[in-house]
Motif scaffolding. Structure first.
Motif, PDB file in Angstrom:
ATOM      1  N   ALA A  49       0.815  -1.149  -0.050  1.00 28.73           N
ATOM      2  CA  ALA A  49      -0.131   0.098  -0.105  1.00 28.73           C
ATOM      3  C   ALA A  49       0.875   1.314  -0.068  1.00 28.73           C
ATOM      4  CB  ALA A  49      -0.934  -0.047   1.186  1.00 28.73           C
ATOM      5  N   LEU A  50       1.803   1.268   0.681  1.00 33.25           N
ATOM      6  CA  LEU A  50       2.909   2.482   0.822  1.00 33.25           C
ATOM      7  C   LEU A  50       3.666   2.616  -0.483  1.00 33.25           C
ATOM      8  CD1 LEU A  50       4.591   1.797   4.283  1.00 33.25           C
ATOM      9  CD2 LEU A  50       3.134   3.757   3.793  1.00 33.25           C
ATOM     10  N   SER A  51       3.696   1.555  -1.270  1.00 33.07           N
ATOM     11  CA  SER A  51       4.141   1.726  -2.627  1.00 33.07           C
ATOM     12  C   SER A  51       3.320   1.866  -3.877  1.00 33.07           C
ATOM     13  CB  SER A  51       4.873   0.364  -2.975  1.00 33.07           C
ATOM     14  OG  SER A  51       5.961   0.102  -2.046  1.00 33.07           O
ATOM     15  N   GLY A  52       2.235   2.103  -3.379  1.00 35.07           N
ATOM     16  CA  GLY A  52       1.143   2.852  -4.286  1.00 35.07           C
ATOM     17  C   GLY A  52      -0.034   1.743  -4.812  1.00 35.07           C
ATOM     18  N   TYR A  53      -0.078   0.437  -4.145  1.00 38.58           N
ATOM     19  CA  TYR A  53      -0.716  -0.582  -4.836  1.00 38.58           C
ATOM     20  C   TYR A  53      -2.148  -0.649  -3.955  1.00 38.58           C
ATOM     21  CZ  TYR A  53       3.302  -2.256  -7.549  1.00 38.58           C
ATOM     22  OH  TYR A  53       4.447  -2.123  -8.140  1.00 38.58           O
TER      23      TYR A  53
ATOM     24  N   LEU B 167       8.055  -4.747   7.282  1.00 37.69           N
ATOM     25  CA  LEU B 167       8.118  -3.346   6.895  1.00 37.69           C
ATOM     26  C   LEU B 167       9.359  -2.697   7.319  1.00 37.69           C
ATOM     27  CD1 LEU B 167       4.542  -2.181   8.531  1.00 37.69           C
ATOM     28  CD2 LEU B 167       5.562  -1.729   6.123  1.00 37.69           C
ATOM     29  N   VAL B 168      10.188  -3.400   7.798  1.00 41.14           N
ATOM     30  CA  VAL B 168      11.554  -2.960   8.044  1.00 41.14           C
ATOM     31  C   VAL B 168      12.649  -3.623   7.333  1.00 41.14           C
ATOM     32  CG1 VAL B 168      13.640  -2.721  10.082  1.00 41.14           C
ATOM     33  CG2 VAL B 168      11.059  -2.207  10.343  1.00 41.14           C
ATOM     34  N   MET B 169      12.735  -4.990   7.257  1.00 46.81           N
ATOM     35  CA  MET B 169      13.624  -5.829   6.668  1.00 46.81           C
ATOM     36  C   MET B 169      13.713  -5.770   5.052  1.00 46.81           C
ATOM     37  SD  MET B 169      15.237  -7.131   9.075  1.00 46.81           S
ATOM     38  CE  MET B 169      16.170  -8.548   8.693  1.00 46.81           C
ATOM     39  N   LYS B 170      14.886  -5.459   4.607  1.00 47.17           N
ATOM     40  CA  LYS B 170      14.866  -5.255   3.157  1.00 47.17           C
ATOM     41  C   LYS B 170      15.051  -6.581   2.362  1.00 47.17           C
ATOM     42  CE  LYS B 170      15.312  -0.776   2.936  1.00 47.17           C
ATOM     43  NZ  LYS B 170      14.257   0.072   2.297  1.00 47.17           N
ATOM     44  N   CYS B 171      15.465  -7.537   2.871  1.00 46.95           N
ATOM     45  CA  CYS B 171      15.655  -8.956   1.926  1.00 46.95           C
ATOM     46  C   CYS B 171      14.470  -9.469   1.513  1.00 46.95           C
ATOM     47  CB  CYS B 171      16.746  -9.669   2.569  1.00 46.95           C
ATOM     48  SG  CYS B 171      17.063 -11.156   1.514  1.00 46.95           S
TER      49      CYS B 171
ATOM     50  N   ASN C 116      10.890 -12.492 -13.411  1.00 51.14           N
ATOM     51  CA  ASN C 116      11.265 -11.005 -13.568  1.00 51.14           C
ATOM     52  C   ASN C 116      10.024 -10.086 -12.842  1.00 51.14           C
ATOM     53  OD1 ASN C 116      13.366 -12.010 -15.147  1.00 51.14           O
ATOM     54  ND2 ASN C 116      12.427 -11.701 -17.029  1.00 51.14           N
ATOM     55  N   THR C 117       8.814 -10.599 -12.892  1.00 50.11           N
ATOM     56  CA  THR C 117       7.796  -9.897 -12.279  1.00 50.11           C
ATOM     57  C   THR C 117       8.075  -9.816 -11.010  1.00 50.11           C
ATOM     58  OG1 THR C 117       6.320 -10.426 -14.159  1.00 50.11           O
ATOM     59  CG2 THR C 117       5.287  -9.422 -12.104  1.00 50.11           C
ATOM     60  N   VAL C 118       8.402 -10.855 -10.415  1.00 47.06           N
ATOM     61  CA  VAL C 118       8.225 -10.938  -8.720  1.00 47.06           C
ATOM     62  C   VAL C 118       9.572 -10.098  -8.369  1.00 47.06           C
ATOM     63  CG1 VAL C 118       8.708 -12.389  -6.678  1.00 47.06           C
ATOM     64  CG2 VAL C 118       7.182 -13.130  -8.641  1.00 47.06           C
ATOM     65  N   MET C 119      10.479 -10.183  -8.972  1.00 51.54           N
ATOM     66  CA  MET C 119      11.863  -9.467  -8.621  1.00 51.54           C
ATOM     67  C   MET C 119      11.476  -7.944  -8.830  1.00 51.54           C
ATOM     68  SD  MET C 119      14.361 -11.495  -7.801  1.00 51.54           S
ATOM     69  CE  MET C 119      16.047 -10.795  -7.995  1.00 51.54           C
TER      70      MET C 119
ATOM     71  N   ALA D 266       9.203  -6.882  -5.771  1.00 52.71           N
ATOM     72  CA  ALA D 266       9.950  -6.696  -4.461  1.00 52.71           C
ATOM     73  C   ALA D 266      10.997  -5.270  -4.631  1.00 52.71           C
ATOM     74  CB  ALA D 266      10.924  -7.727  -4.580  1.00 52.71           C
ATOM     75  N   SER D 267      11.392  -5.048  -5.713  1.00 49.39           N
ATOM     76  CA  SER D 267      12.200  -3.682  -5.795  1.00 49.39           C
ATOM     77  C   SER D 267      11.112  -2.515  -5.642  1.00 49.39           C
ATOM     78  CB  SER D 267      12.936  -3.491  -7.179  1.00 49.39           C
ATOM     79  OG  SER D 267      13.941  -4.574  -7.304  1.00 49.39           O
ATOM     80  N   ARG D 268       9.994  -2.593  -6.276  1.00 50.50           N
ATOM     81  CA  ARG D 268       9.144  -1.417  -6.305  1.00 50.50           C
ATOM     82  C   ARG D 268       8.653  -1.354  -4.719  1.00 50.50           C
ATOM     83  NH1 ARG D 268       5.747  -0.147 -10.581  1.00 50.50           N
ATOM     84  NH2 ARG D 268       4.711   1.431  -8.971  1.00 50.50           N
ATOM     85  N   LEU D 269       8.672  -2.371  -4.108  1.00 47.31           N
ATOM     86  CA  LEU D 269       8.055  -2.513  -2.583  1.00 47.31           C
ATOM     87  C   LEU D 269       9.371  -1.666  -1.676  1.00 47.31           C
ATOM     88  CD1 LEU D 269       6.121  -5.660  -1.970  1.00 47.31           C
ATOM     89  CD2 LEU D 269       5.528  -3.465  -2.892  1.00 47.31           C
TER      90      LEU D 269
END
Length: 275
Positions: free
Chosen positions: A10-14, A134-138, A153-156, A159-162
């Protein structure tokens, strides 16, 4: 995990739907996310407008059929029981749009275990977030033999968009990367302590001050929860049968005594006292 993953989206616009069969669970999730947002505003880490927009993108539903009916992407974060996950993926394979990608957040089960049930194995993979999401990057993205390159490719990209840093695991292996690395350190730490080589405190101190770990292996096990550590070991051992993957007797004994770490107030450390 599910509600935190949803808030990340949600924070990423979805536009995001949090689904749970429990109305109490949904109410708790909504209240917790509202509380988290308020704290972030108070820390000046989130503006009022951004927080309001994210909350407006979130909705909550008990009915999985309706929640998934228009979904482009589904992330399952149910309890680590294969029968439950297979049932969910079977349902998702029927009700989600044909193009939708179905990911599992499981930390112990490869998506090949649920892919066939979905009827769309090429669009199924693991998308393993770490707690707190909400904190961990991996994010570990794990493909199985039938996962398509387009899905990966879509999942990767998602994840980057998030705001995450995804890593690709090219084939399934119990424990993936992080849990295997963590497990190796924990096994050695337990062996050193069990042999009387050094105290738990000194082993943790060494990990922090010599290796630069943010916390020692025993501190980390207490934070994660000894029941979770024991569960992961049992799940991995059931898949591999390798003796090094077997549950640790000391950890299992603490779990049997209800000493689960920070959440129970005592584990390797007693949190009623300073250490």
């Amino acid at each position: 995990m599910g509600r935190q993953i949803a808030m990340s989206a949600a924070l990423s616009g979805y536009a995001t739907i949090v689904q749970d069969i429990s109305s109490d669970g949904l109410e708790f999730a909504e209240a917790e996310l509202e509380s988290w947002v308020a704290k972030q505003i108070g820390k000046n880490k989130l503006t009022v407008d951004a927080a309001g927009a994210a909350l407006n993108r979130l909705s909550f539903a008990q009915d999985l059929d309706r929640a998934a009916a228009d979904a482009d992407f589904v992330i399952e974060a149910a309890t680590e029981r294969l029968d439950i996950k297979r049932s969910i993926f079977k349902c998702l394979g029927t009700v989600a749009p044909a193009h939708a990608i179905l990911a599992t957040n499981s930390s112990t089960m490869g998506s090949s275990m649920v892919a066939e049930a979905s009827g769309r194995a090429d669009r199924v993979c693991n998308m393993h977030f770490f707690n707190p999401a909400l904190v961990m990057k991996c994010v570990e993205v794990v493909r199985h033999e039938s996962t398509s390159d387009a899905t990966v490719n879509t999942v990767m990209a998602l994840a980057s968009r998030l705001g995450k840093e995804p890593v690709l695991i090219k084939r399934e292996i119990p424990g993936f990367i992080a849990n295997r690395l963590m497990g190796a350190v924990q096994r050695e730490a337990l062996a050193l302590a069990g042999a009387g080589i050094a105290s738990i405190t000194d082993i943790d101190t060494t990990a922090r001050t010599a290796l630069g770990h943010p916390m020692g292996p025993f501190e980390l096990m207490d934070l994660v929860g000894l029941d979770v550590i024991d569960f992961i070991a049992r799940a991995n051992f059931a898949q591999t049968g390798t003796e090094t993957d077997a549950p640790n007797e000391r950890v299992s004994a603490l779990v049997a005594e209800g000493k689960l770490g920070r959440k129970s107030g005592i584990g390797f450390y007693d949190y009623a006292q300073c250490h």
